[in-house]
Design a protein around this motif. Structure first.
Motif, PDB file in Angstrom:
ATOM      1  N   ARG A  81       0.954  -0.963  -0.041  1.00 63.07           N
ATOM      2  CA  ARG A  81       0.253   0.428   0.022  1.00 63.07           C
ATOM      3  C   ARG A  81       0.723   1.312  -0.158  1.00 63.07           C
ATOM      4  NH1 ARG A  81      -3.743  -1.525   3.554  1.00 63.07           N
ATOM      5  NH2 ARG A  81      -3.434  -0.490   5.276  1.00 63.07           N
ATOM      6  N   TYR A  82       1.861   0.751   1.180  1.00 62.07           N
ATOM      7  CA  TYR A  82       2.988   2.516   0.936  1.00 62.07           C
ATOM      8  C   TYR A  82       3.524   2.444  -0.262  1.00 62.07           C
ATOM      9  CZ  TYR A  82       1.581   1.132   5.462  1.00 62.07           C
ATOM     10  OH  TYR A  82       1.192   0.673   6.561  1.00 62.07           O
ATOM     11  N   GLY A  83       4.202   1.117  -1.005  1.00 71.68           N
ATOM     12  CA  GLY A  83       4.248   1.403  -2.042  1.00 71.68           C
ATOM     13  C   GLY A  83       3.834   2.064  -3.462  1.00 71.68           C
ATOM     14  N   ALA A  84       2.609   1.937  -3.171  1.00 69.65           N
ATOM     15  CA  ALA A  84       1.846   2.119  -4.130  1.00 69.65           C
ATOM     16  C   ALA A  84       1.345   3.963  -4.272  1.00 69.65           C
ATOM     17  CB  ALA A  84       0.261   1.603  -4.364  1.00 69.65           C
ATOM     18  N   ALA A  85       1.228   4.314  -2.854  1.00 60.95           N
ATOM     19  CA  ALA A  85       1.993   5.732  -2.692  1.00 60.95           C
ATOM     20  C   ALA A  85       2.970   6.592  -2.904  1.00 60.95           C
ATOM     21  CB  ALA A  85       1.430   6.082  -0.947  1.00 60.95           C
ATOM     22  N   LEU A  86       4.026   5.100  -2.845  1.00 61.30           N
ATOM     23  CA  LEU A  86       5.017   6.543  -3.536  1.00 61.30           C
ATOM     24  C   LEU A  86       5.102   6.426  -5.685  1.00 61.30           C
ATOM     25  CD1 LEU A  86       7.725   4.043  -0.899  1.00 61.30           C
ATOM     26  CD2 LEU A  86       7.451   6.531  -1.349  1.00 61.30           C
ATOM     27  N   ALA A  87       5.075   5.316  -5.534  1.00 57.84           N
ATOM     28  CA  ALA A  87       4.617   5.608  -6.639  1.00 57.84           C
ATOM     29  C   ALA A  87       3.868   5.826  -7.281  1.00 57.84           C
ATOM     30  CB  ALA A  87       4.495   3.826  -7.699  1.00 57.84           C
ATOM     31  N   ARG A  88       2.884   6.364  -7.014  1.00 55.31           N
ATOM     32  CA  ARG A  88       2.018   7.605  -7.624  1.00 55.31           C
ATOM     33  C   ARG A  88       2.792   8.922  -7.575  1.00 55.31           C
ATOM     34  NH1 ARG A  88      -4.585   9.064  -5.672  1.00 55.31           N
ATOM     35  NH2 ARG A  88      -4.533  11.316  -6.711  1.00 55.31           N
ATOM     36  N   LEU A  89       3.194   9.303  -6.978  1.00 49.28           N
ATOM     37  CA  LEU A  89       4.370  10.357  -6.211  1.00 49.28           C
ATOM     38  C   LEU A  89       5.533  10.480  -7.760  1.00 49.28           C
ATOM     39  CD1 LEU A  89       4.528  10.600  -2.652  1.00 49.28           C
ATOM     40  CD2 LEU A  89       2.639  12.493  -3.538  1.00 49.28           C
ATOM     41  N   ALA A  90       6.178   9.750  -7.552  1.00 46.28           N
ATOM     42  CA  ALA A  90       6.792   8.964  -8.811  1.00 46.28           C
ATOM     43  C   ALA A  90       6.394   9.750 -10.152  1.00 46.28           C
ATOM     44  CB  ALA A  90       7.680   7.776  -8.424  1.00 46.28           C
ATOM     45  N   ARG A  91       5.259   8.618 -10.225  1.00 46.41           N
ATOM     46  CA  ARG A  91       4.857   9.026 -11.729  1.00 46.41           C
ATOM     47  C   ARG A  91       4.660  10.910 -11.901  1.00 46.41           C
ATOM     48  NH1 ARG A  91       1.721   4.728 -10.553  1.00 46.41           N
ATOM     49  NH2 ARG A  91      -0.104   5.688 -10.140  1.00 46.41           N
ATOM     50  N   LEU A 232      -1.989  12.772  -2.950  1.00 52.02           N
ATOM     51  CA  LEU A 232      -2.081  11.562  -3.445  1.00 52.02           C
ATOM     52  C   LEU A 232      -3.992  11.745  -3.559  1.00 52.02           C
ATOM     53  CD1 LEU A 232      -0.217   9.851  -0.701  1.00 52.02           C
ATOM     54  CD2 LEU A 232       0.055   9.606  -3.076  1.00 52.02           C
ATOM     55  N   GLY A 233      -4.818  12.463  -2.869  1.00 52.27           N
ATOM     56  CA  GLY A 233      -5.577  13.234  -3.331  1.00 52.27           C
ATOM     57  C   GLY A 233      -6.738  11.995  -1.835  1.00 52.27           C
ATOM     58  N   LEU A 234      -6.092  12.029  -0.209  1.00 58.04           N
ATOM     59  CA  LEU A 234      -6.497  11.367   0.555  1.00 58.04           C
ATOM     60  C   LEU A 234      -7.538  12.297   1.211  1.00 58.04           C
ATOM     61  CD1 LEU A 234      -3.638   9.750   1.889  1.00 58.04           C
ATOM     62  CD2 LEU A 234      -5.504   8.630   0.437  1.00 58.04           C
TER      63      LEU A 234
END
Length: 284
Positions: A81-91, A232-234
């Motif tokens: 789940r944290y990896g997905a958040a990091l991937a969104r920021l990286a993109r 992150l749209g949270l």
């Protein structure tokens, strides 16, 4: 929305009176609101966490009379789940790898290079690196200037504080983030290990936390967490930062203060009511 809060200790040592105050206050506030109280184990620091400390957390909190919903969330079980958040920021182009050690950062801050803004947190030594250049052992930092550009044009991020330290609506200051926070680490050098500020932000949203109740020492992290929520749209919870429990010399308690550990008070014959009264919460 149902009032939902959490107590989120790290199993890196015994809980002390400061932890007892925070957990009891959150539990009391949830009970008074007819809401939910959750327990989260923040155990991503694999070098310091120990199963015996986690077991003692459960023992201490149950002895204090706290009850929480099951299952308990353990951060070590939710790394994707944290990896997905990091991937969104990286993109979005907001992350970069960093190989700097603490000594590297201290040296750079002592003698900043021309064109590299030196702040109190990080001088930007690796800011020009791309994610494609990430190597094992690199941390991931948020490019704060780019992140602020990313949210420019939208209403400034705000959050509501209900604690004794400046209650009301607060607007996040870009200057404060640039100068006081700089480019924070969001993933530590161990691949896949999130920093506290990212993991806690993601988990508060995942668990539907409506009220974050925690010590005043974490006030400085709130602006960064509010920015991450926007990126992150949270959703944004309400915050309640409470006073800290201090020792006789005025220092806030730490896990190294074993003499003030809940387990030590329990072993000396104290009751849960004694603990409540000692931290100023009355008999409950």
């Amino acid at each position: 929305m149902i009032f939902t809060t959490r107590f989120a200790p790290s199993p890196t040592g015994p809980l002390h009176l400061g932890h007892a105050y925070s957990a009891l206050l959150a539990h009391d506030m949830a009970r008074a609101a007819g809401g939910r109280f959750l327990l989260r184990i923040e155990d991503t620091d694999t070098g310091r966490t120990r199963p015996e400390w986690e077991a003692l957390i459960f023992e201490d909190l149950r002895w204090l009379g706290l009850a929480w919903e099951e299952p308990v969330l353990r951060q070590s079980e939710h790394l994707p789940r944290y990896g997905a958040a990091l991937a969104r920021l990286a993109r979005a182009g907001l992350l970069y790898p960093c190989s700097c050690s603490r000594s590297d950062i201290r040296a750079a801050l002592a003698a900043p290079q021309e064109g590299v803004p030196a702040g109190p947190a990080y001088p930007g030594t690796c800011r020009g690196r791309s994610m494609a250049d990430r190597r094992p052992g690199d941390a991931l930092r948020l490019d704060m200037a780019r992140a602020l550009e990313h949210v420019a044009g939208h209403p400034p991020p705000t959050y509501r504080e209900s604690g004794p330290f400046g209650p009301g609506v607060h607007e996040v200051s870009p200057d404060e983030l640039l100068i006081s926070v700089g480019d924070p680490v969001l993933a530590r050098k161990e691949i896949g290990t999130p920093a506290y500020v990212l993991a806690a932000t993601v988990d508060d949203a995942h668990q539907g936390i409506s009220h974050v109740i925690r010590g005043a020492d974490l006030i400085p992290t709130t602006a960064l967490q509010r920015l991450l929520q926007t990126l992150l749209g949270l959703p944004t919870p309400q915050y309640h930062h409470h006073r800290l429990i201090r020792d006789e010399s005025g220092r806030r308690l730490a896990k190294r203060d074993d003499a003030r550990a809940i387990a030590a008070w329990r072993a000396d014959g104290a009751s849960p009511v004694d603990i409540r009264e000692r931290v100023g919460l009355g008999r409950g």
